[in-house]
Write a protein that holds these residues in place. Structure first.
Motif, PDB file in Angstrom:
ATOM      1  N   SER A  27      34.817  61.093  49.721  1.00 56.62           N
ATOM      2  CA  SER A  27      33.368  61.200  49.618  1.00 56.62           C
ATOM      3  C   SER A  27      32.736  60.069  50.427  1.00 56.62           C
ATOM      4  CB  SER A  27      32.943  61.091  48.150  1.00 56.62           C
ATOM      5  OG  SER A  27      31.549  61.111  48.043  1.00 56.62           O
ATOM      6  N   GLU A  39      28.365  63.444  52.083  1.00 55.41           N
ATOM      7  CA  GLU A  39      29.229  64.605  52.245  1.00 55.41           C
ATOM      8  C   GLU A  39      30.659  64.259  51.883  1.00 55.41           C
ATOM      9  OE1 GLU A  39      28.874  65.863  56.326  1.00 55.41           O
ATOM     10  OE2 GLU A  39      30.346  64.434  57.021  1.00 55.41           O
ATOM     11  N   PRO A  49      27.364  68.640  50.576  1.00 56.63           N
ATOM     12  CA  PRO A  49      27.957  69.210  51.794  1.00 56.63           C
ATOM     13  C   PRO A  49      29.416  68.780  51.939  1.00 56.63           C
ATOM     14  CG  PRO A  49      26.424  67.437  52.347  1.00 56.63           C
ATOM     15  CD  PRO A  49      26.362  67.626  50.859  1.00 56.63           C
ATOM     16  N   ASP A  72      27.375  73.497  54.194  1.00 59.03           N
ATOM     17  CA  ASP A  72      26.190  72.668  54.043  1.00 59.03           C
ATOM     18  C   ASP A  72      24.993  73.584  53.779  1.00 59.03           C
ATOM     19  OD1 ASP A  72      24.479  70.510  54.124  1.00 59.03           O
ATOM     20  OD2 ASP A  72      24.933  69.965  56.192  1.00 59.03           O
ATOM     21  N   HIS A 123      31.913  73.495  58.281  1.00 64.85           N
ATOM     22  CA  HIS A 123      30.862  72.767  57.574  1.00 64.85           C
ATOM     23  C   HIS A 123      30.309  73.687  56.496  1.00 64.85           C
ATOM     24  CE1 HIS A 123      30.235  69.232  60.194  1.00 64.85           C
ATOM     25  NE2 HIS A 123      30.814  70.015  61.099  1.00 64.85           N
TER      26      HIS A 123
END
Length: 128
Positions: free
Chosen positions: A5, A11, A115, A101, A99
């Motif tokens: 993290s 993210e 994300p 997100d 990704h």
């Protein structure tokens, strides 16, 4: 599976082998499963990912800070989409990443979700 993290950007960075990503994809699709991380418990490393079933439409990705676990919960259909995306990264034969997100009108991810960046087993960018 390495799970870290980033406290600055908020993210989570996930790096895993093809086999580990396939196990994660299955866990997300099935729900109610925990997958442990191989990350050492330092520098933002998380202990694992917990997949949960939920009746709420969509997928929510949250960080359980107390347990240092990434929690992925959602309804069957939305979890299936995320699982398919994870499996696509696992089975890609070249480099790449995914990704996950939130953006307005995201097809399955709920607003407020953490994300994540899922790094493919071959790393880098696709060669094709």
């Amino acid at each position: 599976m390495r799970l870290v993290s980033d406290p600055v950007f908020g993210e989570v960075d996930l790096t895993a082998s093809a086999e580990e990503l396939a196990v994660l994809a299955n866990a997300v699709a099935e729900g109610d499963r925990f997958i442990g991380s191989t990350s050492s418990p330092d520098g933002g490393a998380l202990t694992g990912i917990e997949a949960r079933k939920s009746s709420i439409a969509g997928v929510r990705i949250e960080l359980d800070a107390q347990r240092q676990v990434l929690v992925i919960s959602g309804d069957l259909g939305a979890r299936a989409i995320l699982a398919d995306n994870l499996m696509a990264v696992a089975t890609a034969d070249d480099g790449g990443h995914l990704h996950v997100d939130y953006f307005p009108e995201h097809p399955y991810l709920l607003e407020g979700s953490v994300p994540i960046v899922v790094n493919g087993p071959h790393g880098g960018m696709p060669t094709r």
